[in-house]
Scaffold this motif. Sequence first.
Motif, mmCIF file in Angstrom:
data_model
loop_
_atom_site.group_PDB
_atom_site.id
_atom_site.type_symbol
_atom_site.label_atom_id
_atom_site.label_comp_id
_atom_site.label_asym_id
_atom_site.label_seq_id
_atom_site.Cartn_x
_atom_site.Cartn_y
_atom_site.Cartn_z
ATOM 1 N N SER A 99 59.674 -28.688 10.871
ATOM 2 C CA SER A 99 58.869 -28.795 9.671
ATOM 3 C C SER A 99 58.200 -30.160 9.602
ATOM 4 O O SER A 99 58.566 -31.102 10.287
ATOM 5 N N ALA B 269 70.269 -21.347 9.707
ATOM 6 C CA ALA B 269 69.032 -20.786 10.275
ATOM 7 C C ALA B 269 68.328 -19.901 9.258
ATOM 8 O O ALA B 269 67.096 -19.940 9.125
ATOM 9 N N GLU B 270 69.111 -19.099 8.524
ATOM 10 C CA GLU B 270 68.491 -18.234 7.517
ATOM 11 C C GLU B 270 67.894 -19.065 6.388
ATOM 12 O O GLU B 270 66.789 -18.801 5.914
ATOM 13 N N ALA C 241 64.670 -20.530 7.463
ATOM 14 C CA ALA C 241 63.635 -19.485 7.504
ATOM 15 C C ALA C 241 63.109 -19.191 6.102
ATOM 16 O O ALA C 241 61.901 -19.007 5.898
ATOM 17 N N ARG C 242 64.019 -19.158 5.113
ATOM 18 C CA ARG C 242 63.600 -18.916 3.726
ATOM 19 C C ARG C 242 62.715 -20.056 3.224
ATOM 20 O O ARG C 242 61.746 -19.839 2.507
ATOM 21 N N ARG D 98 60.823 -22.063 5.076
ATOM 22 C CA ARG D 98 59.512 -21.933 5.739
ATOM 23 C C ARG D 98 58.679 -20.850 5.064
ATOM 24 O O ARG D 98 57.472 -21.008 4.870
ATOM 25 N N ALA D 99 59.337 -19.750 4.680
ATOM 26 C CA ALA D 99 58.613 -18.635 4.060
ATOM 27 C C ALA D 99 58.025 -19.021 2.711
ATOM 28 O O ALA D 99 56.861 -18.725 2.422
#
Length: 221
Positions: A2, A107-108, A111-112, A114-115
């Motif tokens: 990021s 990791a999840e 990902a959240r 980033r989303a």
Amino acid sequence: MSSPQVSVLVVEDDPGIATQLVRGLERAGYTADSVGMGADALSRPPFDVVLLDLGLPDIDGVDVCRQLRQSSGAAIIVVTARGEEADRVLALDEGADDYLVKPFGLAELLARIRAVLRRGQRPGGELMRHGPLTVDLRTRKVTVHGNDVALTPKEFAILECLASDPGRLVSRQEIVERAWDEHWYGPTKVLDVHLAALRRKLGDPSLIETVYGHGFRLADQ
């Protein structure tokens, strides 16, 4: 990795969990800090993303979410052991952008994050105008009659969806899929909460027209 200027505030009263999250976020390239009280979260300068535990010792996390949403454009991800649908709906209704039930993997979580950041960032710097309304996708700046309007990431995503093709009727499902994500399985009534806030901030409820049973569109000006 990021962008390093993206800042994340962890609101978590368990020091062990908070420390672990901050370390993981910093390793992933974010600027991260943590607080253990809701009052501290509300008094901090704005962050880009807030990871909010609901079970705080001083103020209920849902109240913190509501107050943050009123004062900040941060993306709010609720991270909590409360997995009941009623808790999820309540937090989303009060302005949370996502909801993650403990335990979860780093990791999840990344990902959240980033989303929720991606939903508010479209390439191209396109400027969209419709009557008194101007939406700048690059700077995420919205004006009505030349006056700045501060929107949350969700409100901006909804407005972008409507402004990208003014006059076109956009279904509730399409707005939900674009502003939340295509795998959203919650009630679409959370859309009404955000739409009501968006109309209020735009200062002209007639700008967004409801076509009952079908969806919404930007009204002809």
